[in-house]
Design an enzyme around this catalytic site. Structure first.
Site, short mmCIF file in Angstrom:
data_model
loop_
_atom_site.label_atom_id
_atom_site.label_comp_id
_atom_site.label_asym_id
_atom_site.label_seq_id
_atom_site.Cartn_x
_atom_site.Cartn_y
_atom_site.Cartn_z
CD GLU A 1 -14.35 -0.25 2.44
OE1 GLU A 1 -14.17 -0.07 1.30
OE2 GLU A 1 -15.84 -0.28 2.79
CG ASP B 1 -7.44 1.63 1.12
OD1 ASP B 1 -7.19 0.73 0.88
OD2 ASP B 1 -7.13 2.68 0.84
CG ASP C 1 -15.29 -3.51 1.19
OD1 ASP C 1 -14.24 -3.22 0.70
OD2 ASP C 1 -16.38 -3.22 0.52
CD GLU D 1 -9.32 -2.22 2.73
OE1 GLU D 1 -8.29 -2.06 2.21
OE2 GLU D 1 -10.54 -1.43 2.51
#
EC number: 3.1.26.3
Length: 227
Positions: free
Chosen positions: A43, A47, A116, A119
């Site tokens: 995650e 990002d 989450d 990502e």
């Protein structure tokens, strides 16, 4: 996994990356003896991959926009709500591995968990196939003109616009009242009514009280504009 790969339009060489992207920390903690990792590290990487791909997309698409506007649009495109919508489109929640407590608490439908995981999947594709594969996926599921328009629509502050509208006359008072809540705790919808001098002029719903107030203000503006 093959079903999810079809939705992603990407086949993993290393299937373990995809499996890890779907492991919530609650599941990893319950299976610590098996040495399972959670999707938190993926995650973190995802990002950054998402931020870069989105920044490049906006830089190319809007050559005349200043840095501030590009930053604002990027933030809106990669926000939790947008990622949650991507997860819903992919039905990502059905593939997640959750701990018993998180499962019982409705975690499979929780926006933050799904965002989450989205990502994390982006990062898994990046590690497996490189930036080109990750960029193609992100463009396919997230970056398009229609979504930009949706983001811009959300960004509008309807409450301020409505306040400015009614202030054209003296002695006007707006109030927002939540009239009901709908749905289960993990996917609750709030319904708000906006009132002008005590009389209802609009109603809106949303997944937060703030969002429902904005939608109520939007409804009121549309009605006032049509009068």
């Amino acid at each position: 996994m093959q079903e999810l790969e079809k939705k992603l339009n990407y086949t993993f060489r290393n299937q373990e990356l995809l499996r890890e992207a779907l492991n919530h920390s609650s599941y990893a903690n319950e299976h610590r003896s098996q040495g399972l990792g959670s999707n938190e590290r993926l995650e973190f990487l995802g990002d950054s991959v998402l931020g870069f791909v989105t920044a490049e997309y906006l830089f190319d698409r809007h050559p005349d926009l200043p840095e501030g506007d590009l930053t604002r649009i990027r933030a809106a495109l990669v926000c939790e709500q947008s990622l949650h919508e991507v997860a819903q489109k992919l039905n990502l929640g059905s593939y997640l591995k959750l701990g018993k407590g998180e499962e019982a608490g409705g975690g499979r439908h929780r926006a933050s968990i799904l965002a989450d995981a989205t990502e994390a999947v982006f990062a898994a594709v990046y590690l497996d196939g490189g930036i080109t594969a990750a960029s193609e996926l992100i463009h396919r599921v997230l970056l398009d003109v229609e979504r930009e328009e949706v983001v811009e629509e959300r960004r509008r502050d309807y409450k301020t616009l409505l306040q400015e509208h009614i202030q054209r006359k003296a002695g006007q008072e707006l109030t927002y009242c939540m009239v009901r809540e709908e749905g289960p705790d993990h996917a609750k919808t709030f319904v708000t009514e906006v009132r002008l001098n005590g009389a209802a002029i609009g109603e809106g719903s949303g997944h937060s009280k703030k969002e429902s107030e904005q939608m109520a203000a939007k409804s009121a503006l549309e009605k006032l504009d049509n009068q």
